[in-house]
Design an enzyme around this catalytic site. Structure first.
Site, short mmCIF file in Angstrom:
data_model
loop_
_atom_site.label_atom_id
_atom_site.label_comp_id
_atom_site.label_asym_id
_atom_site.label_seq_id
_atom_site.Cartn_x
_atom_site.Cartn_y
_atom_site.Cartn_z
N HIS A 48 10.81 6.57 -10.64
CA HIS A 48 10.60 7.67 -9.89
C HIS A 48 9.67 9.10 -10.33
CE1 HIS A 48 12.24 10.31 -6.54
NE2 HIS A 48 12.21 10.79 -7.46
N GLY A 95 -18.23 -12.71 9.17
CA GLY A 95 -18.14 -13.98 8.27
C GLY A 95 -19.25 -14.23 7.05
#
Ligand SMILES: Cc1cc2nc3c(=O)[nH]c(=O)nc-3n(C[C@H](O)[C@H](O)[C@H](O)COP(=O)(O)OP(=O)(O)OC[C@H]3O[C@@H](n4cnc5c(N)ncnc54)[C@H](O)[C@@H]3O)c2cc1C
Length: 460
Positions: free
Chosen positions: A435, A263
């Protein structure tokens, strides 16, 4: 004494963006940086790690090239050259930010700022006064109080970015975003990596399905992952380390390197004179949604506020602060913040996790479309992962999107725009997706959630 409409402390993504916007709004602006322009993100955070992740992807691609009929010998990592490449990228971007600050008329001063009162500070042997202050001092690596962890050979993410060799083995304390990104990098470079995570899952803040899938993928690539485990001691024996672990497993991991990544903590030095109200356990500066602190004309943005420790959040907060200084009444919203993890496979998310969405909205429509059913993912040789959409059942409003797989971090922007505008599954269904693209997985997930799938079977 020189006077400025706005003084900004810290030139990370929070501070430099706030300074540029302040100057653009016609305010006489100065920015003070004690280290390097660009802050954590540019120098020791987002950009250098992603440069190394790209190398990891290349190495991975080479390792799997034979699957595609391309025969390449095993790659070798020249660590000094790798770090040199990383530094080149960082320097180019830092130079760009410096140029932007100057071109916008922001004065830059190098030095450690110390506030003296709510309208004065000292830096580099001079005092300056200001009408408004934006605190953007960021955060630093947090080192937990574990016996032995202060050994100089136990490294933080900052030091890992300048390693001149690939460690034979690496124990990573903390399986959050930073720990997992370094695990990806060094596993690909050839280190034997162990992650030790205290929580039940790695990247525990992410949607559970994502955490589970990442764990599976990382394990398959050779990372040893210990969850529900706590490090109690680190011992150095010559040039090796013993990392003692308790919890789900009691064992001692041996490694030639240790990274501690559990952290970050806020940089608050030099701000004492302001006596600002704090929050989150008295560790971060308290701000409202206009980025105002408890003292008038003093704003705080970025990691020092402890909201969401991300570069793009810091920058958004910086803009909100600057706009509010000129009375534009902007508010910060954290509802739709894209969050990306640059592992292999990569991860992105925006909005609520399934757990949180259920808690808040009750009945949901949820669908996960697998990458393995996506033509482009297969063509790329990257069938691992899925796109998951979460929507409110009644309104079909999209509440969350979580993607793991190829190009995940590039896909999240489109869904963030949709969510920001209150878009629905039907909006996605009615949009034509190109596509073959990985983005089709989002369209397919929407069809599936609405119970009208074409490229997979209902109930999948
Ligand atoms: C390894 C790593 C990887 C990361 N990857 C990502 C990522 O991929 N995406 C992402 O969004 N986020 C990432 N982050 C988080 C991101 O770097 C931070 O959220 C972001 O830098 C916060 O910006 P900031 O402006 O608040 O502070 P910082 O970037 O920390 O900048 C603060 C600046 O203030 C200066 N300063 C502090 N005190 C003073 C003072 N008294 N006087 C003068 N100057 C001062 C510091 O020297 C520093 O330059 C990563 C972080 C790390 C550590």
């Amino acid at each position: 004494m020189n006077h400025y409409d706005v003084a900004v402390i810290g030139a990370g993504p929070g501070g430099y963006v706030a300074a540029i916007r302040s100057a653009q709004l016609g305010l006489k602006t100065i920015i003070i940086e004690k280290d390097k322009i660009g802050g954590t993100c540019l120098n020791v955070g987002c950009i250098p790690t992603k440069t190394l992740v790209k190398n990891a992807e290349i190495v991975n691609g080479i390792r799997h090239a034979a699957d595609r009929g391309i025969i390449i010998p095993e790659p070798e990592i020249d660590m000094p050259a790798t770090i040199g490449m990383k530094n080149k990228v960082v320097n180019q971007l830092a130079g760009g930010v410096q140029m932007l600050l100057k071109a916008n008329g922001v004065e830059i001063i190098t030095g450690d700022a110390k506030t003296l009162s709510a309208d004065r500070l000292s830096v580099a042997g001079q005092e300056i006064s200001f009408g408004n202050l934006i605190i953007a001092t960021g955060s630093s690596n947090f080192i937990p109080p574990i016996p032995g962890i202060d050994d100089p050979g136990v490294l933080t993410s900052t030091e890992m970015l300048d390693l001149d060799h690939v460690p034979e083995s690496l124990a990573i304390i903390g399986g959050g975003v930073i720990g997992c990104e370094f695990a990806t990098i060094f596993t690909s470079f050839g280190s034997k990596v162990t992650i030790i995570e205290m929580m039940q899952n790695i990247v525990p803040a992410m949607d559970k399905d994502i955490s589970i899938m990442l764990k599976k993928s990382m394990k398959a690539s050779g990372v040893n992952i210990l969850t529900d485990c706590k490090v109690t001691q680190v011992n150095r024996l010559n040039d090796r380390y013993q990392v003692r672990i308790t919890g789900a497993k009691e064992e001692t991991i041996e490694a030639s390197g240790v990274l501690v990544s559990i952290g970050r903590s806020a940089n608050l030095n030099g701000l004492e004179a302001l006596g600002l109200a704090m929050e989150y356990g008295n560790k971060y500066i308290k701000v409202n949604d206009r980025m105002e602190t408890s003292t008038a004309h003093i704003y705080a943005v970025g990691d020092v506020t402890g909201k969401m420790m991300l570069a793009h959040v810091a920058s958004s907060q910086g803009i909100v602060a600057a706009e509010n200084i000129v009375g534009n009444k902007l508010v910060m919203s954290y509802d739709v913040v894209p969050n990306c993890v640059y592992t292999i496979p990569e991860i992105s998310s925006a909005g609520l996790t399934e757990e949180k969405a259920r808690e808040t909205f009750g009945e949901l429509l949820i669908a996960k479309f697998p990458m393995s059913a996506c033509g482009k993912a297969l063509a790329m040789g990257e069938p691992a992962g899925f796109a998951k959409l979460i929507a409110e059942k009644k309104t079909k409003k999209v509440l969350g999107c979580h993607i793991i797989g190829a190009n995940a971090t590039e896909l999240i922007g489109q869904i963030a725009v949709l969510m920001k505008k209150g878009g629905t599954l039907t909006d996605i269904e009615e949009t034509i997706y190109a596509h073959p693209t990985i983005s089709e997985t989002i369209s397919e997930a929407a069809h599936l959630a609405l119970g009208r799938p074409v490229h997979t079977l209902k109930g999948k």
